[in-house]
Design a protein around this motif. Structure first.
Motif, PDB file in Angstrom:
ATOM      1  N   LEU A 103       0.841  -1.195   0.000  1.00 43.13           N
ATOM      2  CA  LEU A 103       0.000   0.000   0.000  1.00 43.13           C
ATOM      3  C   LEU A 103       0.876   1.244   0.000  1.00 43.13           C
ATOM      4  O   LEU A 103       1.898   1.295   0.668  1.00 43.13           O
ATOM      5  N   HIS A 130      -1.721   9.085   5.475  1.00 48.25           N
ATOM      6  CA  HIS A 130      -2.896   8.944   4.613  1.00 48.25           C
ATOM      7  C   HIS A 130      -2.593   7.971   3.488  1.00 48.25           C
ATOM      8  O   HIS A 130      -1.529   8.047   2.870  1.00 48.25           O
ATOM      9  N   LEU A 131      -3.531   7.087   3.223  1.00 52.83           N
ATOM     10  CA  LEU A 131      -3.388   6.165   2.091  1.00 52.83           C
ATOM     11  C   LEU A 131      -3.689   6.908   0.799  1.00 52.83           C
ATOM     12  O   LEU A 131      -4.575   7.758   0.750  1.00 52.83           O
ATOM     13  N   THR A 132      -2.962   6.575  -0.248  1.00 51.84           N
ATOM     14  CA  THR A 132      -3.262   7.159  -1.553  1.00 51.84           C
ATOM     15  C   THR A 132      -4.415   6.387  -2.184  1.00 51.84           C
ATOM     16  O   THR A 132      -4.801   5.326  -1.713  1.00 51.84           O
ATOM     17  N   ASN A 133      -4.970   6.907  -3.254  1.00 44.56           N
ATOM     18  CA  ASN A 133      -6.110   6.266  -3.915  1.00 44.56           C
ATOM     19  C   ASN A 133      -5.689   5.182  -4.900  1.00 44.56           C
ATOM     20  O   ASN A 133      -6.516   4.670  -5.629  1.00 44.56           O
ATOM     21  N   ASN A 134      -4.407   4.858  -4.933  1.00 47.79           N
ATOM     22  CA  ASN A 134      -3.948   3.803  -5.835  1.00 47.79           C
ATOM     23  C   ASN A 134      -4.517   2.469  -5.389  1.00 47.79           C
ATOM     24  O   ASN A 134      -4.582   2.175  -4.206  1.00 47.79           O
ATOM     25  N   LYS A 135      -4.928   1.678  -6.351  1.00 47.96           N
ATOM     26  CA  LYS A 135      -5.462   0.355  -6.031  1.00 47.96           C
ATOM     27  C   LYS A 135      -4.317  -0.612  -5.787  1.00 47.96           C
ATOM     28  O   LYS A 135      -3.277  -0.530  -6.407  1.00 47.96           O
ATOM     29  N   PHE A 167       1.193   5.320   0.759  1.00 44.57           N
ATOM     30  CA  PHE A 167       0.590   6.369   1.577  1.00 44.57           C
ATOM     31  C   PHE A 167       1.566   7.519   1.675  1.00 44.57           C
ATOM     32  O   PHE A 167       2.715   7.440   1.234  1.00 44.57           O
TER      33      PHE A 167
END
Length: 94
Positions: free
Chosen positions: A18, A31-36, A20
């Motif tokens: 993940l 914060h996590l990024t919106n990347n899948k 972030f």
């Protein structure tokens, strides 16, 4: 939550792949990024063949079930239709 627990959890998330970012300030934090998350999956030839033939077997099995159900439905429809037709012939208006 302790700082040590948070850092351990962040390390675990990094190992999962993940991504972030950190933000400083009063509303800051991690914060996590919106990347899948797409974990690369690699199969060898034997595994690919096994998956392919398993899916083909399932597809044929489901198709066979569908055909069998259609035959049953047709037979039941014909039985009901014949009974209804016979009853209609025997019905007399007084």
């Amino acid at each position: 939550m302790s700082e040590r627990t948070a850092l351990r959890d962040i390390t675990d998330l990094e190992q999962l792949g993940l991504s972030f970012y950190t933000q400083a300030g009063r509303q800051g934090g991690y914060h996590l990024t919106n990347n899948k998350l797409l974990t690369p999956i690699r199969f060898n030839t034997k595994e690919i063949n096994a998956i392919f033939f398993a899916l083909e077997a399932i597809k044929r099995f489901l198709l066979r079930l569908t055909v069998m159900n259609m035959v049953k439905l047709s037979r039941n429809y014909l039985k009901v239709y014949r009974i209804g037709y016979k009853n209609r012939l025997n019905f007399k208006i007084k």
